[in-house]
Design a protein around this motif. Sequence first.
Motif, PDB file in Angstrom:
ATOM      1  N   PRO A  72      -0.173  -1.299 -15.971  1.00 53.24           N
ATOM      2  CA  PRO A  72       0.610  -0.313 -16.900  1.00 53.24           C
ATOM      3  C   PRO A  72      -0.017  -0.080 -18.150  1.00 53.24           C
ATOM      4  CG  PRO A  72       1.801  -2.186 -16.796  1.00 53.24           C
ATOM      5  CD  PRO A  72       0.770  -2.596 -15.766  1.00 53.24           C
ATOM      6  N   TYR A  73      -1.052  -0.966 -18.439  1.00 58.83           N
ATOM      7  CA  TYR A  73      -1.574  -0.769 -19.962  1.00 58.83           C
ATOM      8  C   TYR A  73      -2.544   0.315 -20.031  1.00 58.83           C
ATOM      9  CZ  TYR A  73       0.452  -5.266 -20.712  1.00 58.83           C
ATOM     10  OH  TYR A  73       1.524  -6.411 -20.838  1.00 58.83           O
ATOM     11  N   GLY A  74      -2.332   1.113 -21.199  1.00 57.42           N
ATOM     12  CA  GLY A  74      -3.049   2.392 -21.398  1.00 57.42           C
ATOM     13  C   GLY A  74      -2.867   3.416 -20.911  1.00 57.42           C
ATOM     14  N   ILE A  75      -1.795   3.435 -20.012  1.00 55.12           N
ATOM     15  CA  ILE A  75      -1.507   4.663 -19.345  1.00 55.12           C
ATOM     16  C   ILE A  75       0.126   4.862 -19.003  1.00 55.12           C
ATOM     17  CG2 ILE A  75      -1.714   3.824 -16.861  1.00 55.12           C
ATOM     18  CD1 ILE A  75      -3.266   6.438 -16.360  1.00 55.12           C
ATOM     19  N   GLU A  76       0.706   6.087 -19.162  1.00 50.98           N
ATOM     20  CA  GLU A  76       2.380   5.834 -18.786  1.00 50.98           C
ATOM     21  C   GLU A  76       2.545   6.170 -17.502  1.00 50.98           C
ATOM     22  OE1 GLU A  76       5.773   8.870 -20.396  1.00 50.98           O
ATOM     23  OE2 GLU A  76       4.113   8.325 -21.805  1.00 50.98           O
ATOM     24  N   ASP A  77       2.011   6.977 -16.413  1.00 45.03           N
ATOM     25  CA  ASP A  77       2.377   7.294 -15.166  1.00 45.03           C
ATOM     26  C   ASP A  77       1.137   6.965 -14.284  1.00 45.03           C
ATOM     27  OD1 ASP A  77       3.348   8.140 -12.963  1.00 45.03           O
ATOM     28  OD2 ASP A  77       3.670  10.226 -13.520  1.00 45.03           O
ATOM     29  N   LEU A  78       1.043   6.110 -13.690  1.00 49.14           N
ATOM     30  CA  LEU A  78      -0.040   5.398 -12.870  1.00 49.14           C
ATOM     31  C   LEU A  78      -0.342   6.351 -11.714  1.00 49.14           C
ATOM     32  CD1 LEU A  78      -2.051   3.078 -12.530  1.00 49.14           C
ATOM     33  CD2 LEU A  78      -0.490   2.305 -11.028  1.00 49.14           C
ATOM     34  N   GLU A 115       1.007  -1.450   0.077  1.00 49.32           N
ATOM     35  CA  GLU A 115       0.107   0.013  -0.014  1.00 49.32           C
ATOM     36  C   GLU A 115       0.996   1.293  -0.055  1.00 49.32           C
ATOM     37  OE1 GLU A 115      -2.551   1.344   3.340  1.00 49.32           O
ATOM     38  OE2 GLU A 115      -4.096   0.158   2.168  1.00 49.32           O
ATOM     39  N   GLN A 116       0.601   2.126  -0.911  1.00 53.45           N
ATOM     40  CA  GLN A 116       1.207   3.520  -1.000  1.00 53.45           C
ATOM     41  C   GLN A 116       0.399   4.351  -0.337  1.00 53.45           C
ATOM     42  OE1 GLN A 116       2.600   4.066  -4.993  1.00 53.45           O
ATOM     43  NE2 GLN A 116       3.604   1.852  -5.064  1.00 53.45           N
ATOM     44  N   ALA A 117       1.088   5.548   0.133  1.00 54.11           N
ATOM     45  CA  ALA A 117       0.401   6.886   0.377  1.00 54.11           C
ATOM     46  C   ALA A 117       1.047   7.865  -0.443  1.00 54.11           C
ATOM     47  CB  ALA A 117       0.725   7.236   1.956  1.00 54.11           C
ATOM     48  N   LEU A 172      -4.809  13.073   1.277  1.00 60.59           N
ATOM     49  CA  LEU A 172      -3.809  12.014   1.302  1.00 60.59           C
ATOM     50  C   LEU A 172      -4.506  10.866   0.904  1.00 60.59           C
ATOM     51  CD1 LEU A 172      -0.788  11.227   2.063  1.00 60.59           C
ATOM     52  CD2 LEU A 172      -1.841  10.539   4.613  1.00 60.59           C
ATOM     53  N   LEU A 173      -4.152   9.903   0.007  1.00 61.28           N
ATOM     54  CA  LEU A 173      -4.903   8.946  -0.834  1.00 61.28           C
ATOM     55  C   LEU A 173      -3.855   7.573  -0.441  1.00 61.28           C
ATOM     56  CD1 LEU A 173      -7.221   8.341  -2.608  1.00 61.28           C
ATOM     57  CD2 LEU A 173      -5.848   8.590  -4.472  1.00 61.28           C
ATOM     58  N   TYR A 174      -4.292   6.490  -0.332  1.00 58.53           N
ATOM     59  CA  TYR A 174      -3.735   5.281   0.151  1.00 58.53           C
ATOM     60  C   TYR A 174      -4.236   4.539  -1.110  1.00 58.53           C
ATOM     61  CZ  TYR A 174      -2.639   6.746   4.780  1.00 58.53           C
ATOM     62  OH  TYR A 174      -1.930   7.356   5.691  1.00 58.53           O
ATOM     63  N   ILE A 175      -3.246   3.956  -1.715  1.00 53.91           N
ATOM     64  CA  ILE A 175      -3.249   3.135  -3.051  1.00 53.91           C
ATOM     65  C   ILE A 175      -2.727   1.744  -2.899  1.00 53.91           C
ATOM     66  CG2 ILE A 175      -4.112   4.881  -4.588  1.00 53.91           C
ATOM     67  CD1 ILE A 175      -1.627   4.262  -6.035  1.00 53.91           C
ATOM     68  N   ARG A 176      -3.187   0.587  -3.266  1.00 52.69           N
ATOM     69  CA  ARG A 176      -2.463  -0.398  -3.559  1.00 52.69           C
ATOM     70  C   ARG A 176      -2.772  -1.169  -4.791  1.00 52.69           C
ATOM     71  NH1 ARG A 176      -3.845  -5.945  -2.221  1.00 52.69           N
ATOM     72  NH2 ARG A 176      -5.888  -4.980  -1.279  1.00 52.69           N
ATOM     73  N   ASP A 196     -15.215   5.207  -4.964  1.00 53.11           N
ATOM     74  CA  ASP A 196     -16.057   4.674  -6.308  1.00 53.11           C
ATOM     75  C   ASP A 196     -15.387   5.224  -7.845  1.00 53.11           C
ATOM     76  OD1 ASP A 196     -17.754   3.414  -4.487  1.00 53.11           O
ATOM     77  OD2 ASP A 196     -19.384   4.593  -4.949  1.00 53.11           O
ATOM     78  N   ALA A 197     -14.832   6.240  -7.703  1.00 55.91           N
ATOM     79  CA  ALA A 197     -14.225   6.841  -9.032  1.00 55.91           C
ATOM     80  C   ALA A 197     -12.979   5.971  -9.270  1.00 55.91           C
ATOM     81  CB  ALA A 197     -14.277   8.199  -9.111  1.00 55.91           C
ATOM     82  N   ILE A 198     -12.275   6.095  -8.020  1.00 59.51           N
ATOM     83  CA  ILE A 198     -10.999   5.354  -8.524  1.00 59.51           C
ATOM     84  C   ILE A 198     -11.047   3.619  -8.689  1.00 59.51           C
ATOM     85  CG2 ILE A 198      -8.774   4.501  -7.320  1.00 59.51           C
ATOM     86  CD1 ILE A 198      -8.886   7.572  -6.097  1.00 59.51           C
ATOM     87  N   ASP A 199     -11.937   3.331  -7.741  1.00 58.05           N
ATOM     88  CA  ASP A 199     -12.217   1.840  -8.200  1.00 58.05           C
ATOM     89  C   ASP A 199     -12.555   1.216  -9.557  1.00 58.05           C
ATOM     90  OD1 ASP A 199     -10.976   1.098  -5.910  1.00 58.05           O
ATOM     91  OD2 ASP A 199     -12.764   0.808  -4.764  1.00 58.05           O
ATOM     92  N   TYR A 200     -13.865   2.279  -9.975  1.00 55.90           N
ATOM     93  CA  TYR A 200     -14.371   1.990 -11.152  1.00 55.90           C
ATOM     94  C   TYR A 200     -13.698   2.278 -12.368  1.00 55.90           C
ATOM     95  CZ  TYR A 200     -17.657   2.718 -15.151  1.00 55.90           C
ATOM     96  OH  TYR A 200     -18.311   2.285 -16.232  1.00 55.90           O
ATOM     97  N   ARG A 201     -12.562   3.096 -12.476  1.00 57.22           N
ATOM     98  CA  ARG A 201     -12.075   3.507 -13.628  1.00 57.22           C
ATOM     99  C   ARG A 201     -10.564   2.422 -13.851  1.00 57.22           C
ATOM    100  NH1 ARG A 201     -15.163   7.297 -13.723  1.00 57.22           N
ATOM    101  NH2 ARG A 201     -14.798   9.117 -14.422  1.00 57.22           N
TER     102      ARG A 201
END
Length: 116
Positions: free
Chosen positions: A66-72, A31-33, A54-58, A109-114
């Motif tokens: 990495p597909y379809g995007i250069e900088d996640l 998980e990244q902050a 502050l957003l936590y992602i994993r 929801d927006a981050i999980d949906y995209r």
Amino acid sequence: MELTAYHFGFYINLYKVSIVDKIKYVHWLKEQAIAIPDLTTKTKDYVPIAIDGLLYIRIVDPLLAPYGIEDLIFAVIQLEQTTMRSKLGKITLDKTFEECDALHKNILDAIDYRPL
């Protein structure tokens, strides 16, 4: 950490001649902050407010990330800021604290949906 290496080459009399040999993507599976920079936007009643976060992602699937995007990470920050700006523009200043939980849910929801 997941490394995806691309290797292309051929053999001549049992000696390998490499043409391309590099690591293409590196993703952390922990998980990244991510600090969301300051964003100034206006509410429904045209009151300017400044917000940050502050957003936590994993990364769940490192092969598809990495597909379809250069900088996640940049894409996640832009998606969060766009969602925050859009949702705050629909509510008044008085309701920003009341709608805080709904705002968090809309961002998640927006981050999980995209499919990033």
